[in-house]
Design a protein around this motif. Structure first.
Motif, PDB file in Angstrom:
ATOM      1  N   LYS A  68       4.783   5.708  -5.417  1.00 50.80           N
ATOM      2  CA  LYS A  68       5.501   4.619  -6.080  1.00 50.80           C
ATOM      3  C   LYS A  68       6.795   4.304  -5.329  1.00 50.80           C
ATOM      4  O   LYS A  68       6.812   3.454  -4.441  1.00 50.80           O
ATOM      5  CB  LYS A  68       5.756   5.004  -7.542  1.00 50.80           C
ATOM      6  N   GLN A 105       7.485   1.986  -1.994  1.00 49.13           N
ATOM      7  CA  GLN A 105       8.220   0.729  -2.170  1.00 49.13           C
ATOM      8  C   GLN A 105       9.493   0.698  -1.342  1.00 49.13           C
ATOM      9  O   GLN A 105      10.152  -0.338  -1.246  1.00 49.13           O
ATOM     10  CB  GLN A 105       8.577   0.545  -3.650  1.00 49.13           C
ATOM     11  N   THR A 157       1.150  -0.251  -6.505  1.00 47.39           N
ATOM     12  CA  THR A 157       2.296  -0.452  -5.616  1.00 47.39           C
ATOM     13  C   THR A 157       1.990  -1.525  -4.576  1.00 47.39           C
ATOM     14  O   THR A 157       2.860  -2.350  -4.243  1.00 47.39           O
ATOM     15  CB  THR A 157       2.666   0.869  -4.914  1.00 47.39           C
TER      16      THR A 157
END
Length: 401
Positions: A47, A51, A161
């Motif tokens: 996650k 990102q 994601t």
């Protein structure tokens, strides 16, 4: 007892090392990690790290300064080649040997890999380490298509994601639902609806028949006859316990290192905890739990038992996942044979699904209702008796405590 060695560099290893100090152990604590990074948290890999909002520093569990302050001998890039149980030493790849009085194995697990046409391809990724996440993130470009093989937690979190990063995402799964090993079918359907609502394409009951491309996977043909062009592939088909070091030392293994309720292996001087430990209670089948909460708590219990506490451990089944803006939390047995299900509706598509056997609350899934889990855990710890439909109808679950 003067020397305790911990093999491993993840959450379980750090939890055990810190617990030894908080319990007052003043001897030598040595943590041997294969990785060159300081120990770090793994849940953010699929996650925040993907990102670009978290990195090795922000996910660090134990840095050099903290280790020094705690008197922990943290050694990175140290591979343990063998455990000599007769001599009570571990032998390192560097050729050195370190003596121990007690030993904890917290080597975790590794990603299960695909062979055949996926092996060695430049755009096929697995996600287990921070280095894996950084390599994957470098290739995640808006507009590209990511294929996730496997609809388990890792595959789904990466797909979510990818969509949030502006990519196309396709998930291919052999089973008839998402997270088939851990989610009941109705919850799997609800999770699939969330993914499809966010633009992820999901193919269930589907296999990959052919793979196109030489050095890279360029396309796949599915068992439903559809051909997909792909830019990158993430494989999430489960994990394998890193138990080879124990097996080669003659310890009892079987889908992990077999331990009793005190986290002891078949050698009373050696304990195991975390993803690598398969705990047997009584005459039952060994249970290996892969979760953050269990790794932390089990390792802390193992540390206390290393010091002679004889504290039986109850597996912590609490688990969570974040996908898109959805938080899913689960605890206990959510697919009990002959059990009763009660579903409490929340706002929008959120719900909390309770499982009971007789009048005993044995499990719950909080789907988009994260605040409910803290209450559920307290209800279960108090032995809440399910005698009516209050779990569904009560205006406030806290009133049931």
């Amino acid at each position: 007892m003067e020397r305790i060695i911990i093999i491993g560099g993840g959450l379980a290893a750090v939890s055990a090392a810190k617990t030894l100090r908080t319990e007052g152990f003043e001897g030598t604590v040595t943590v041997l990690s294969e990785e060159g990074q300081f120990p770090y948290d793994r849940p953010p890999l699929s996650k925040a790290v993907l990102q670009g909002t978290a990195d090795a520093q922000s996910t660090c569990l134990l840095n050099a300064e903290a280790a020094q302050n705690l008197g922990i001998d943290l050694q990175l890039n140290q591979r343990v080649e063998a455990i000599d149980r007769d001599a009570h030493v571990v032998r390192l790849s560097s050729g050195a040997s370190l003596p121990y009085d007690r030993l904890l194995i917290a080597t975790g697990s590794r990603a299960r890999m695909l062979d055949g046409p996926f092996a060695g391809k430049a755009n096929v990724f697995y996600l287990r380490t921070i280095a894996d996440a950084e390599r994957l993130r470098a290739q995640m470009v808006p507009g590209k298509r990511l294929l996730s093989i496997g609809a388990g937690w890792i595959g789904l979190e990466v797909a979510a994601t990818a969509r949030k990063s502006g990519m196309e995402a396709v998930v291919v799964e052999l089973a008839d639902r998402l997270c088939a090993r851990s989610l009941p079918k109705d919850v799997g359907v609800a999770l699939a609806d969330v993914h499809r609502g966010n633009g992820t394409v999901i193919h269930l009951n589907t296999s990959i028949v052919t793979v196109g491309g030489d050095d890279r996977v360029e396309s796949v043909t599915l068992s439903n006859g559809e051909t997909l062009l792909v830019d990158m592939v993430v494989v999430g088909i489960g994990a394998i316990a890193n138990d080879a070091i124990a097996r080669e030392a003659g310890l009892e293994t079987g889908n992990g290192i077999i331990v009793d309720e005190f986290l002891r292996t078949s050698d009373p001087l050696i304990f195991a905890a975390g993803d690598v430990a398969a705990m047997r209670v009584g005459g039952g089948q060994p249970t290996r739990m892969e979760s953050w909460a269990n790794a932390q708590d089990q390792a802390a219990a193992a540390a206390r038992n290393l010091l002679g506490k004889r504290e039986p451990y109850a597996i912590n089944t609490w688990f969570w996942s974040d996908q898109y803006d959805l938080n899913i939390q689960m605890i206990g047995d959510n697919q009990p044979a002959g059990g009763t299900l009660l579903v409490r509706k929340g706002e929008g598509k959120s719900f909390t699904r309770f499982s009971a056997i007789g009048d005993r609350l044995v499990g719950a899934i909080c789907f988009g209702a994260p605040r409910d889990m803290a209450i559920v855990r307290r209800l279960m710890s108090k032995g809440y008796a399910v005698t009516d439909d209050s779990l569904i109808t009560a205006p406030d679950l806290r009133k049931l405590l």
